[in-house]
Design an enzyme around this catalytic site. Structure first.
Site, PDB file in Angstrom:
ATOM      1  N   CYS A   7       0.815  -1.268   0.054  1.00 15.26           N
ATOM      2  CA  CYS A   7      -0.014  -0.151  -0.122  1.00 15.26           C
ATOM      3  C   CYS A   7       0.858   1.348   0.124  1.00 15.26           C
ATOM      4  O   CYS A   7       1.243   1.809  -0.855  1.00 15.26           O
ATOM      5  CB  CYS A   7      -1.196  -0.086   1.152  1.00 15.26           C
ATOM      6  SG  CYS A   7      -2.514   1.012   0.785  1.00 15.26           S
ATOM      7  N   TYR A   8       1.033   1.833   1.199  1.00 16.34           N
ATOM      8  CA  TYR A   8       1.838   3.371   1.200  1.00 16.34           C
ATOM      9  C   TYR A   8       3.233   2.687   0.481  1.00 16.34           C
ATOM     10  O   TYR A   8       3.979   3.606  -0.121  1.00 16.34           O
ATOM     11  CB  TYR A   8       1.960   3.808   2.463  1.00 16.34           C
ATOM     12  CG  TYR A   8       2.927   5.083   2.717  1.00 16.34           C
ATOM     13  CD1 TYR A   8       2.262   6.445   2.350  1.00 16.34           C
ATOM     14  CD2 TYR A   8       4.077   5.106   2.752  1.00 16.34           C
ATOM     15  CE1 TYR A   8       2.803   7.455   2.409  1.00 16.34           C
ATOM     16  CE2 TYR A   8       4.926   6.153   2.720  1.00 16.34           C
ATOM     17  CZ  TYR A   8       4.161   7.443   2.694  1.00 16.34           C
ATOM     18  OH  TYR A   8       4.900   8.780   2.518  1.00 16.34           O
TER      19      TYR A   8
ATOM     20  N   HIS B 255      -3.498  -5.185   1.666  1.00 17.80           N
ATOM     21  CA  HIS B 255      -2.899  -5.729   2.769  1.00 17.80           C
ATOM     22  C   HIS B 255      -2.717  -7.112   2.981  1.00 17.80           C
ATOM     23  O   HIS B 255      -4.047  -7.700   3.636  1.00 17.80           O
ATOM     24  CB  HIS B 255      -3.340  -4.967   3.905  1.00 17.80           C
ATOM     25  CG  HIS B 255      -3.362  -3.398   4.049  1.00 17.80           C
ATOM     26  ND1 HIS B 255      -2.199  -2.801   4.706  1.00 17.80           N
ATOM     27  CD2 HIS B 255      -3.908  -2.363   3.335  1.00 17.80           C
ATOM     28  CE1 HIS B 255      -2.385  -1.571   4.560  1.00 17.80           C
ATOM     29  NE2 HIS B 255      -3.429  -1.314   3.808  1.00 17.80           N
TER      30      HIS B 255
ATOM     31  N   GLU C 183      -1.332  -8.663   5.294  1.00 14.38           N
ATOM     32  CA  GLU C 183      -1.218  -9.134   6.689  1.00 14.38           C
ATOM     33  C   GLU C 183      -2.628  -9.246   7.514  1.00 14.38           C
ATOM     34  O   GLU C 183      -2.546  -9.588   8.690  1.00 14.38           O
ATOM     35  CB  GLU C 183      -0.104  -7.785   7.464  1.00 14.38           C
ATOM     36  CG  GLU C 183      -0.816  -6.628   7.556  1.00 14.38           C
ATOM     37  CD  GLU C 183      -0.711  -5.797   6.232  1.00 14.38           C
ATOM     38  OE1 GLU C 183      -0.500  -6.333   5.271  1.00 14.38           O
ATOM     39  OE2 GLU C 183      -0.704  -4.530   6.434  1.00 14.38           O
TER      40      GLU C 183
ATOM     41  N   ASP D 155       5.342 -13.560  32.315  1.00 16.33           N
ATOM     42  CA  ASP D 155       6.482 -12.649  31.773  1.00 16.33           C
ATOM     43  C   ASP D 155       7.613 -12.760  32.794  1.00 16.33           C
ATOM     44  O   ASP D 155       8.817 -13.150  32.465  1.00 16.33           O
ATOM     45  CB  ASP D 155       6.092 -11.401  31.570  1.00 16.33           C
ATOM     46  CG  ASP D 155       4.756 -11.209  30.574  1.00 16.33           C
ATOM     47  OD1 ASP D 155       4.600 -12.476  30.016  1.00 16.33           O
ATOM     48  OD2 ASP D 155       4.284 -10.195  30.370  1.00 16.33           O
TER      49      ASP D 155
ATOM     50  N   LYS E 197       3.434 -12.251  23.114  1.00 18.96           N
ATOM     51  CA  LYS E 197       2.946 -13.170  24.320  1.00 18.96           C
ATOM     52  C   LYS E 197       2.748 -14.600  24.012  1.00 18.96           C
ATOM     53  O   LYS E 197       3.195 -15.346  25.055  1.00 18.96           O
ATOM     54  CB  LYS E 197       1.753 -12.606  24.564  1.00 18.96           C
ATOM     55  CG  LYS E 197       1.043 -13.191  26.076  1.00 18.96           C
ATOM     56  CD  LYS E 197       1.722 -12.400  27.181  1.00 18.96           C
ATOM     57  CE  LYS E 197       1.091 -12.799  28.596  1.00 18.96           C
ATOM     58  NZ  LYS E 197       1.684 -11.695  29.503  1.00 18.96           N
TER      59      LYS E 197
END
Ligand code: GLN
Length: 525
Positions: A89-90, A176, A178, A235, A381
């Site tokens: 795109c961009y 896109h 993604e 974490d 995560k």
């Protein structure tokens, strides 16, 4: 961090340059899903300052128009890397701008699904892509072919939906890949990274453990000591276990019992970390100190500040007591920073961008003259959870719901006293126990009980009671930005309510919170 200690120097890496699209991090995410390491950096990154060589470069989408005066532009040195480049795109418009400037406003904005028409079946980028649904989100378009390029795909509204350089592996696509709405988007990214860039698909947590342990050893050196706080969450436990594997007793974990942890939490964490995982842990009971400071405070923001500041104070004091054998000072502070925090702080937000520092650690680093060590800063995560399982951390801990730093202090509305914390804690424990019993824990993203600062009339054993109210909360969410309340069976709520009122002294009534986020937040304070 020295260049040779970067993960991007240890695994084949795709560089994602971020032009500020809300989807940029998803590009990285998708590549990792098929075991290719990808790293995102702002579009302003100077290639000469990179310190590693990518196997390929992806230019993301972005909210700007390439022809606008203050539009961001890429360092032209990417073309000297001689690796495949994909502009999305961009990113594609940027390639076109560099090669002939034929970019302008389109007749209409295009937002939503479209069908991809692949003209050149033999082109490796579009293998398996013909006629698939692709997701569009743009207002500008190419008004002509970039100089030296040819068209390899079209769509109804985009005659230049896919373009490629005549002689080099430089590609531009208008859609896109993604986002999951592009049904074969992942295939395209895989075609690019595997078939065109020849990146090795070896980014697995099994491989990460060894490289990471070596990296930590090199970074810390043969004698230095490291300190870090643990919270009982996934974490900090994973980060601590990694440190222990790498440097053993030279890593010192501290759990500060602030008096507002969950029921029996300090004892449970000690058992799991010390006995189960062999972590060199010191539990500090500072609950009186915290509760004294919280006396009379009802404002949620004040509670948070008091807990944050007292934590820094207690942690520094305890760190003082840990004197390495050779009498030297502790050199490093461990922090369980994850990749989404890193992305948040580096993503391109326009020319006036300011870099955000991480939560609490700023103060500690300065006061104690420590260097930061962040072994999870490249991980998402789910990667941390997978790593946790591989490191032998108990399943229940790996999949534990998140818990706020200020703990039960923000789940006791109004003044926080020992008695109030005890009520909230017991009710919470019953609630979570029942959720686990019913097999619902993993379907829920976060669940907890709150103690409300109101009194209500009840009757128990012919006696009139005048006691407090517990509110139960349970939400489902993928990103915690928006959330919906969990639709429990009535019989489940009935059972939990009965148990709480019967077993917890001081509670007369139980309610269930049926507000989504927005307009409400997940926590009550
Ligand atoms: N701002 C550009 C346009 O409107 C690019 C949009 C994008 O990258 N999603 O066409």
């Amino acid at each position: 961090m020295a260049a040779d200690e970067q993960v991007s120097n240890m695994f084949d890496t795709i560089l994602v340059l971020d032009f500020g699209s809300q989807y940029s991090h998803l590009i990285t995410r998708r590549l990792r899903e098929f075991n290719i390491y990808a790293e995102m950096l702002p579009c302003t990154q100077k290639i000469s300052e990179l310190g590693w060589t990518p196997k390929g470069v992806i230019l993301s989408g972005g909210p700007y128009s390439v022809y606008a005066e203050d539009a961001p532009h890429v360092d032209h040195a990417i073309f000297d890397l001689n690796v495949p480049i994909l502009g999305i795109c961009y990113g594609m418009q940027e390639l076109a701008w560099i090669n002939g400037k034929q970019v302008g406003r389109g007749d209409k904005r295009e937002y939503g699904p479209s069908t991809l028409n692949v003209l050149d079946d033999a082109n490796p980028l579009f293998k398996g892509m013909n006629n698939s649904t692709v997701w569009m989100s743009h207002g500008d378009k190419l008004h002509g072919l970039p100089t030296g390029y040819k068209t390899i795909a079209t769509s109804d509204n985009s005659p230049f939906c896919g373009v490629v350089h005549e002689t080099k592996p430089i590609y531009g696509i208008q859609f896109h890949p993604e986002v999951t709405h592009s049904t074969q988007g992942k295939t395209l990214l895989k075609n690019f990274a595997v078939d065109l860039c020849h990146a090795k698909q070896n980014w697995t947590m099994e491989n990460f453990i060894d490289t990471e342990i070596n990296r930590i050893r090199k970074l810390v050196g043969p004698t230095a000591e490291v300190i870090g706080a643990v919270s009982g969450g996934v974490d900090s436990t994973v980060a601590s276990k990694l440190m222990t594997e790498a440097i053993g007793e030279r890593f010192h974990a501290i759990l500060v019992d602030n008096g507002v942890l969950r029921l029996n939490e300090a004892a449970n964490v000690k058992k799991t970390l010390v006995e189960g995982l062999g972590i060199n842990l010191n539990v500090v009971d500072a609950s009186e100190e915290f509760l004294t400071k919280l006396k009379g405070v009802t404002d949620p923001e004040k509670k948070r500040k008091i807990i944050g500041n007292t934590f820094i104070h207690v942690f520094e004091r305890e760190a003082e007591k840990i004197k390495p054998k050779d009498g030297k000072d502790i050199e490093f502070l461990l922090q369980g920073t994850l990749y989404p925090d890193v992305i948040e702080s580096i993503s391109f937000k326009g020319p006036s961008q300011t870099i955000k520092t991480h939560h609490n650690v700023g103060g500690l680093l300065e006061n104690m003259k420590l260097k930061l060590i962040e072994p999870l800063r490249e991980l998402f995560k789910d990667e941390v959870r997978h790593l946790g399982e591989l490191l032998g951390i108990p399943h229940d801990l790996v999949w534990r719901h998140p818990f706020p730093g200020p703990g039960i202090a923000i789940r006791v509305l109004g003044e926080v006293t020992k008695e109030q914390v005890e009520i909230a804690r017991k009710a919470d424990n019953i609630y979570i126990e029942e959720i686990k019993q019913a097999g619902l824990y993993n379907q829920i993203s976060q669940a907890f009980a709150c103690l409300l600062p109101v009194k209500s009339v009840g009757v128990m054993g012919d006696q009139r009671t005048y006691d407090q109210v517990i509110a139960l909360r349970a939400i489902e969410t993928t990103d915690f930005m928006t959330a919906d309340w969990f639709p429990f069976e009535h019989s489940f709520l009935k059972k939990v309510a009965a148990r709480i009122v019967n077993e917890v002294d001081g509670v007369a009534r139980v309610t269930y919170d049926i507000t989504s986020k927005p307009p409400a937040t997940v926590e009550w304070e």
